[in-house]
Scaffold this motif. Structure first.
Motif, mmCIF file in Angstrom:
data_model
loop_
_atom_site.group_PDB
_atom_site.id
_atom_site.type_symbol
_atom_site.label_atom_id
_atom_site.label_comp_id
_atom_site.label_asym_id
_atom_site.label_seq_id
_atom_site.Cartn_x
_atom_site.Cartn_y
_atom_site.Cartn_z
ATOM 1 N N LEU A 24 38.894 42.643 37.715
ATOM 2 C CA LEU A 24 40.151 42.649 36.703
ATOM 3 C C LEU A 24 39.801 43.252 35.303
ATOM 4 C CD1 LEU A 24 42.370 39.796 37.928
ATOM 5 C CD2 LEU A 24 42.653 42.284 38.719
ATOM 6 N N ILE A 25 38.577 42.504 34.931
ATOM 7 C CA ILE A 25 38.014 43.069 33.732
ATOM 8 C C ILE A 25 37.678 44.512 33.749
ATOM 9 C CG2 ILE A 25 36.158 42.596 31.886
ATOM 10 C CD1 ILE A 25 38.517 40.590 31.620
ATOM 11 N N GLU A 26 36.998 44.884 34.604
ATOM 12 C CA GLU A 26 36.555 46.350 34.931
ATOM 13 C C GLU A 26 37.982 47.025 35.044
ATOM 14 O OE1 GLU A 26 34.578 49.273 37.772
ATOM 15 O OE2 GLU A 26 33.767 47.355 37.584
ATOM 16 N N SER A 27 38.938 46.632 35.435
ATOM 17 C CA SER A 27 40.254 47.233 35.585
ATOM 18 C C SER A 27 40.826 47.416 34.376
ATOM 19 C CB SER A 27 41.084 46.542 36.636
ATOM 20 O OG SER A 27 40.648 46.554 37.893
ATOM 21 N N LEU A 28 40.882 46.600 33.569
ATOM 22 C CA LEU A 28 41.687 46.643 32.237
ATOM 23 C C LEU A 28 40.791 47.397 31.388
ATOM 24 C CD1 LEU A 28 43.815 45.659 30.281
ATOM 25 C CD2 LEU A 28 42.402 43.504 29.784
ATOM 26 N N CYS A 29 39.407 47.348 31.383
ATOM 27 C CA CYS A 29 38.687 48.320 30.443
ATOM 28 C C CYS A 29 39.070 49.637 31.010
ATOM 29 C CB CYS A 29 37.389 47.876 30.645
ATOM 30 S SG CYS A 29 36.182 49.155 29.894
ATOM 31 N N MET A 30 39.436 50.189 32.268
ATOM 32 C CA MET A 30 39.464 51.431 32.492
ATOM 33 C C MET A 30 40.914 51.810 32.103
ATOM 34 S SD MET A 30 36.775 52.876 33.484
ATOM 35 C CE MET A 30 37.143 54.440 34.614
ATOM 36 N N LEU A 32 41.787 37.458 44.213
ATOM 37 C CA LEU A 32 42.529 37.742 42.964
ATOM 38 C C LEU A 32 43.683 37.305 42.805
ATOM 39 C CD1 LEU A 32 40.923 41.580 42.733
ATOM 40 C CD2 LEU A 32 40.223 39.547 41.757
ATOM 41 N N PHE A 33 44.659 36.902 43.681
ATOM 42 C CA PHE A 33 45.772 36.411 43.582
ATOM 43 C C PHE A 33 45.725 34.828 43.692
ATOM 44 C CE2 PHE A 33 46.138 40.430 45.391
ATOM 45 C CZ PHE A 33 47.373 41.135 44.965
ATOM 46 N N THR A 34 44.776 34.082 43.611
ATOM 47 C CA THR A 34 44.677 32.613 43.798
ATOM 48 C C THR A 34 43.860 32.096 42.409
ATOM 49 O OG1 THR A 34 44.778 33.162 46.071
ATOM 50 C CG2 THR A 34 44.059 30.918 45.201
ATOM 51 N N PRO A 35 44.806 31.327 41.601
ATOM 52 C CA PRO A 35 44.028 30.529 40.854
ATOM 53 C C PRO A 35 42.898 29.758 41.060
ATOM 54 C CG PRO A 35 46.559 30.465 40.439
ATOM 55 C CD PRO A 35 46.106 30.910 41.793
ATOM 56 N N ALA A 36 41.716 29.683 40.381
ATOM 57 C CA ALA A 36 40.710 29.161 40.465
ATOM 58 C C ALA A 36 41.046 27.524 40.195
ATOM 59 C CB ALA A 36 39.582 29.392 39.760
ATOM 60 N N ALA A 37 40.309 26.681 41.098
ATOM 61 C CA ALA A 37 40.478 25.174 41.175
ATOM 62 C C ALA A 37 39.326 24.747 40.313
ATOM 63 C CB ALA A 37 40.336 24.625 42.696
ATOM 64 N N VAL A 38 39.392 23.738 39.216
ATOM 65 C CA VAL A 38 38.362 23.195 38.622
ATOM 66 C C VAL A 38 38.328 21.705 38.666
ATOM 67 C CG1 VAL A 38 37.985 22.988 35.819
ATOM 68 C CG2 VAL A 38 39.357 25.057 36.638
ATOM 69 N N SER A 39 37.077 21.613 39.332
ATOM 70 C CA SER A 39 36.775 20.233 39.749
ATOM 71 C C SER A 39 36.410 19.283 38.606
ATOM 72 C CB SER A 39 35.539 20.172 40.686
ATOM 73 O OG SER A 39 34.340 20.691 40.128
ATOM 74 N N ASP A 40 35.660 19.602 37.585
ATOM 75 C CA ASP A 40 35.328 18.577 36.554
ATOM 76 C C ASP A 40 35.446 19.587 34.926
ATOM 77 O OD1 ASP A 40 34.304 17.056 34.842
ATOM 78 O OD2 ASP A 40 32.112 16.746 35.773
#
Length: 328
Positions: free
Chosen positions: A216-222, A250-258
């Motif tokens: 997504l960062i590459e996409s925003l850059c372009m 890309l549609f799923t938020p990442a889970a943060v364990s700690d």
């Protein structure tokens, strides 16, 4: 993702709490002898807080941005007083002197460079102060380094951490379009050359310690580099299965364990930077894709916003990324 006065005050309070907090601190510093083992405030008279140099830079960007958007807030007054005492000639000279040290050529490359340019751009939007004038030599020094770096960077760096090339180009291009059109054209040319042929991105992410989505960062850059019609064509080839909800990651938020683990806490930043990217790209997509893009942005933002403060591992930087998303 609406930035109202209440949320702005929260972000400003967080940043005011750490820009002058010297310890704990993680230095990007090469020692050439015992005499180089000195405290952060002696190495960096401006950006010695916020756990590390680059986080202090974008902590200040957060504060100046919020001061401009909410000038009548209590926090805006505090920001103005602290900035007046901070962005002064002798302190900028001290920061510039660090760049002249042997083995400092790669200092904060390219993430910190881009954020300093972005900070200077924001400072230039405050005509009632001299902050931009004082910071400009520092910004110019990093612009020169970025120009030389791109000339020798044969391959883009696509990791989801500080070394990512596309992220640095996004922030630097916005600065360059106002202050250095030659650098802006270099960025556009380099981006098209390195990313223009990319197709069918698999999006093998998130990595376990990433705060940026390489896809997504590459996409925003372009999106920032190409005219809208050309971007739509490029994006359709880069992520050709979006209409089917793929790549699903890309549609799923990442889970943060700690969230006390500084690297794992990066994943809250990933959710915020994905929100920024999806929200910024959505207006350039067709009707079938724009709605899901906005909904995905909101879902990622909601997953991370409750955690921008609470543990210093994330508190020293996450509000900046939340602000990027809110303003997209």
């Amino acid at each position: 993702m609406i930035l109202d006065a209440r949320l702005a005050a929260r972000f400003a309070s967080i940043a005011l709490g750490h820009i002058g907090k010297e310890y704990p601190h993680k230095l990007d510093h090469v020692l050439l002898g015992d005499e180089d083992a000195v405290p952060p405030r002696m190495l960096h008279p401006i950006f010695f807080g916020s756990f590390d140099w680059h986080s202090c830079v974008h902590g200040w960007w957060t504060l100046l941005t919020l001061r401009r958007l909410f000038p009548d807030s209590e926090e805006a007054t505090a920001v103005g007083h602290r900035a007046d005492a901070t962005f002064v000639a002798d302190k900028v000279a001290g920061e510039l002197a660090y760049l002249d040290r042997p083995l400092s050529a790669g200092f904060e490359r390219p993430y910190g460079w881009a954020w300093l340019l972005y900070l200077h751009l924001e400072a230039s939007r405050h005509p009632d102060r001299t902050w931009a004038r004082e910071l400009e030599p520092f910004a110019r020094a990093f612009a020169e380094r970025l120009n030389a770096y791109l000339a020798k960077l044969t391959y883009p760096i696509r990791v989801g951490t500080h070394f990512n090339s596309a992220f640095a180009l996004i922030l630097s291009l916005e600065w360059a379009e106002r202050f250095d059109e030659e650098l802006a054209e270099t960025i556009r040319t380099w981006g098209v050359e390195k990313f223009g042929g990319d197709r069918d991105c698999q999006a093998w992410e998130p990595g376990g310690d990433e705060f940026l989505s390489p896809a997504l960062i590459e996409s925003l850059c372009m999106a920032r580099i190409l005219p809208p019609g050309e971007f739509a064509s490029w994006f359709g080839n880069f992520l050709p299965r979006l209409d089917d909800g793929e790549p699903a990651t890309l549609f799923t938020p990442a889970a943060v364990s700690d969230r006390s683990d500084g690297k794992i806490a990066h994943l809250d930043g990933l959710n915020l930077s994905r929100a920024w990217c999806w929200k910024a790209i959505a207006p350039l997509l067709d009707a079938l894709q724009a709605g899901p893009a906005r909904a995905t942005a909101q879902r990622h933002f909601d997953a991370a916003l409750p955690h921008v403060a609470g543990d210093y591992a994330g508190e020293h930087w996450l509000a900046s990324f939340a602000l990027l998303a809110a303003l997209a």
